[in-house]
Write an enzyme that holds these catalytic residues in place. Structure first.
Site, mmCIF file in Angstrom:
data_model
loop_
_atom_site.group_PDB
_atom_site.id
_atom_site.type_symbol
_atom_site.label_atom_id
_atom_site.label_comp_id
_atom_site.label_asym_id
_atom_site.label_seq_id
_atom_site.Cartn_x
_atom_site.Cartn_y
_atom_site.Cartn_z
ATOM 1 N N GLU A 178 0.870 -1.079 0.006
ATOM 2 C CA GLU A 178 0.059 -0.094 -0.158
ATOM 3 C C GLU A 178 0.930 1.219 -0.099
ATOM 4 O OE1 GLU A 178 -3.611 0.289 -0.049
ATOM 5 O OE2 GLU A 178 -3.425 -1.844 -0.596
ATOM 6 N N SER A 237 -58.535 -24.065 21.985
ATOM 7 C CA SER A 237 -58.508 -24.955 23.221
ATOM 8 C C SER A 237 -57.138 -24.849 24.050
ATOM 9 C CB SER A 237 -58.651 -26.462 22.717
ATOM 10 O OG SER A 237 -60.000 -26.494 21.925
#
Length: 818
Positions: free
Chosen positions: A105, A493
């Site tokens: 870099e 139920s």
């Protein structure tokens, strides 16, 4: 003709004077313009100096770091972050890794003062030769300036600011300090910021353990993290790695032999066990909401909190997969709806590129589901070729058999009148991976379909309230609505056990006889209310046990009528129900809407021996420096001795005892005897009633199904001594679930899959029997005592003192007999 000697031509003299004046004017104007431009630039330069951010704050670099979420066993289960990063000191970063980044870099990093002028000239020359931007010239210092202090827009002003800040940074910070920021700040793909997290993401290592080959591969990522990702594009990553190694040789950091050895070192891409936020998204969202409300966004997302929760990671995975599998099975019973959409041939490439970007693995993972495009058909074999991103595979007739007869068409475009039963070229379909691809081809797919129905699962420790797993819907990315905690639906139920428990407390027993016969109630309207049984069968005299086992509606209504609606409502509140309840007999049929968490928590009272506990998610929060911000201990576990019914306390002290904080409480809600009677009744629901699917667990299980009118809602709530879980299934916009949409068919399979996987490592336990519970042999047809060996007799449980005292055939005492 007149001739002028020794004198200039007057016309030419006039022209020359005019030209000289114009030249001088332009020269002066140019000079003035240049001076003004220079002054403007100087002014702009000083203006920029005044607007630039302060470099000094970089000396105390504190980037946003990940807040981590841990499950009950201490393993990582989730993360909250703005940028996924783990900060590592520069002295722990291997020298060769630093050299790899510098070589790739910014080779003059240690020589320049923030700006590499030679690098700029070199890059400009190469770009000029290639006639395109092939190489950049930003230094590492400039990259840090852009990342930390500037916005990423591509403007001259930003580049100028970047250069100024880079110079300032070099004046105030050492090279090591700049590298420390750079190596922790840089984005390296796959959601990873900084070299430490990248090492974990790609190689399952800490930075100290990386070899030279891996270092070079990481150093090659900043140029284009997605393009050179070793996960997605290993060959391109190797090409970039080779470039980095050669740069290191040129800079004298390594020898050619070392570079060649690194190039030949096999690269094994292996991430640390990645947190699957998809499967735990609803749980984590609830945790996030609580923490953000208490600590704020900045602290949660930037300060690296360590959050300890009640989640059991394996249970959470089982819950998620159980919901997905159950919904898909239900959906497939409704039939194939056809392709998601139809693409023209020219649209296929763009669509597949979008899918490709979402695939984060070198090979398609078995069981994973994707959207693919039909790109070829083989009518003779009944196969189609499916393209998923940049991968291809085969979908054969066997793996789409559930869809019935599907017509394969060798043409593009939606067919006329096909009614969803045709697959032309360009069809976008859901496929799951049966066999992964090799070198991006050769995968074997199965036809899939995204369910339209939704489901929720909520599971907790009934003795402490710790939430072990929660799923609020099929796909959190598409709907963040948490149906486990927010959706109020009729339980049908599944509400009956609450009614029956109130009746037991009022003196009824499992042997109480109720007449299962049609009944009619005056509703105050033109038509009276005539409740019906689910199967339209009326059984005559039945016991309470048989009524609950077979979920008999009419008997449940009669039990509620006998107990009293207000009594039942107050009883429900004692169990933790907070939603409004219908003040009429329809309450027995579950006509009042509840959330899955609410109903599951009520069942937890039965499982815990009568104690109500509060569901909770977070046990401890620690900041990045180790300071405990809050700590919550579960309630001391109430245990009833079967011998004496005395309450004793037990607690896993290592796990539960807090250093400081809040201790939750377990509130006595109902008696241990009533809770056991209800558990025993619901064991019958599983052993011989509507919940028989849960028998697959092969251990004592109690539970109850629930199905509402027209099968709009399906439920199953059940438990073992160590764990209670509830499942709801239905459509967000209420409509019938269709074939197989009852509680026993749609919800119970999800519950059973979840519990089978969750209980694998837990010992089989019986439900403890309180000392004040008595067992007696009865005749279930009469509810009276039966003699040993009597045909059809059964053993029944009673709260001591409520058991029957007469046998079949005994005279019944009346007032005149006395």
């Amino acid at each position: 003709m007149e001739i002028y000697k020794g004198r200039s031509n007057p016309d030419r003299r006039i022209k020359n004077n005019t030209g000289n004046k114009l030249g001088r004017t332009l020269l002066v104007a140019g000079g003035v313009t240049g001076v003004l431009a220079l002054l403007a630039f100087i002014g702009y330069f000083f203006y920029l100096l005044g607007t630039l951010p302060k470099v000094d704050r970089l000396a105390d670099y504190r980037p946003p770091i990940v807040s981590q979420v841990f499950g009950e066993d201490g393993n990582l289960v989730g993360e909250f972050y703005l940028e996924r990063r783990t900060v590592v000191p520069v002295d722990k970063v291997p020298k060769k890794l630093i050299e790899a980044f510098v070589a790739a870099e910014d080779s003059n990093f240690y020589q320049h003062k923030g700006i590499d002028y030679l690098g700029i000239i070199r890059a400009a020359f190469k770009n000029l030769i290639s006639m395109r931007k092939k190489e950049g010239a930003s230094t590492i210092t400039q990259q840090v300036a852009k990342s930390m202090l500037l916005t990423p827009e591509k403007k001259f002003s930003r580049k100028l600011k970047e250069a100024i800040l880079a110079k300032r940074m070099e004046e105030r910070l050492s090279k090591d300090e700049i590298l420390y920021i750079y190596l922790n700040q840089i984005y390296l793909g796959a959601g990873s910021y900084g070299v430490q997290l990248a090492a974990e993401t790609y190689f399952a290592k800490n930075v100290e353990s990386l070899n030279l080959a891996e270092m070079a591969m990481l150093a090659g990522l900043p140029k284009a993290p997605n393009t050179y990702s070793p996960i997605k594009h290993l060959e391109k990553a190797k090409e970039r790695q080779s470039y980095v190694l050669e740069r290191m040789v040129k800079e004298g950091y390594i020898t050619q032999a070392e570079a060649d050895h690194a190039k030949n070192t096999p690269i094994v891409v292996r991430s640390l066990k990645k947190v699957n936020s998809e499967q735990s998204a609803y749980f984590l969202e609830q945790v996030r909401i609580q923490l953000e409300e208490k600590y704020g966004e900045d602290r949660l997302y930037k300060e690296g909190l360590r959050i300890y929760t009640t989640m059991n990671a394996e249970m959470q995975k089982a819950a998620y997969e159980g919901v997905v599998n159950g919904l898909k099975a239900l959906d497939k019973r409704q039939g194939f709806r056809g392709p998601v959409k139809y693409l023209a041939e020219s649209e296929v490439g763009e669509f597949c590129k979008h899918v490709e970007d979402s695939i984060d693995s070198a090979a398609l993972k078995q069981g994973a589901t994707f959207q693919g495009v039909v790109t070829a058909v083989n009518s003779a074999k009944g196969d189609v070729t499916v393209r998923v991103g940049d991968r291809t595979g085969i979908l054969n007739r066997k793996n789409m058999a559930w869809a019935g007869k599907v017509t394969l068409l060798d043409t593009y475009g939606k067919p006329e009148g096909a009614k969803g039963k045709a697959l032309p070229l360009g069809s976008v379909i859901e496929v799951s991976v049966v066999t992964p691809d090799v070198n991006k081809s050769g995968a074997l797919f199965a036809l899939d379909q995204e369910p339209e129905a939704q489901a929720a699962l909520f599971a907790m420790d009934p003795k402490t309230g710790g939430v072990r797993a929660m799923v609020g819907g099929y796909d959190f990315k598409k709907s963040q609505f948490n149906r486990a905690m927010q959706a109020k639906r009729n339980p049908g139920s599944a509400f009956k056990p609450i009614i029956y428990a109130a009746a037991v407390d009022k003196g009824m027993t499992p042997a109480t006889i109720i007449d299962d016969a049609p009944v009619e109630y005056d509703s105050g309207r033109e038509k009276s209310w005539k409740p019906k049984n689910y199967d339209n069968i009326y059984r005559g005299a039945v016991t309470m046990r048989e009524a609950l086992t077979n979920s008999i509606n009419v008997v449940s209504i009669k039990i509620l009528e006998s107990t009293g609606v207000n009594t039942a409502i107050e009883y429900a509140k004692k169990l933790g129900i907070t939603s409004p309840l219908a003040n009429n007999l329809t309450l027995a049929l579950g006509s009042s809407s509840l959330t899955p968490m609410e109903l599951t928590s009520a069942y937890a009272v039965f499982a815990s021996g009568g104690y109500k506990v509060t569901p909770y998610f977070i046990t401890k929060v620690v900041d990045s420096k180790g300071k405990v911000l809050e700590e919550i201990a579960p309630p001391a576990l109430p245990v009833f001795s079967a011998a004496t019914s005395a309450v004793t306390l037990s607690m896993d002290e290592e796990r539960n005892a807090p250093a400081a904080g809040t201790t939750l409480t377990a509130v006595p809600a109902i008696s241990p005897e009533t809770s056991y009677i209800m558990t025993n009744l619901m064991e019958s629901v599983v052993s011989s009633g509507t919940g028989q699917r849960a028998r697959a667990l092969g251990r004592p299980v109690a539970g109850k199904t629930g199905t509402t009118n027209d099968m709009k809602d399906a439920w199953f709530i059940g438990y073992v001594p160590q764990l209670v879980a509830g499942v709801w299934v239905g459509y967000d916009q209420e409509r019938s679930l269709g074939a197989g949409g009852s509680g026993g068919q749609a919800a119970a399979p999800i519950w059973t899959e979840f519990m089978q996987r969750s209980l694998g490592g837990m010992p089989v336990q019986n439900f403890p029997v309180p000392a004040n519970v008595t067992f007696a042999l009865i005749n279930p047809r009469t509810g009276r005592l039966a003699k040993e060996g009597s045909e059809g007799s059964v053993t029944e449980c009673f709260i001591t003192g409520t058991e029957p005292t007469t046998y079949d055939g005994d005279a019944v005492k009346t007032g005149s007999d006395e």
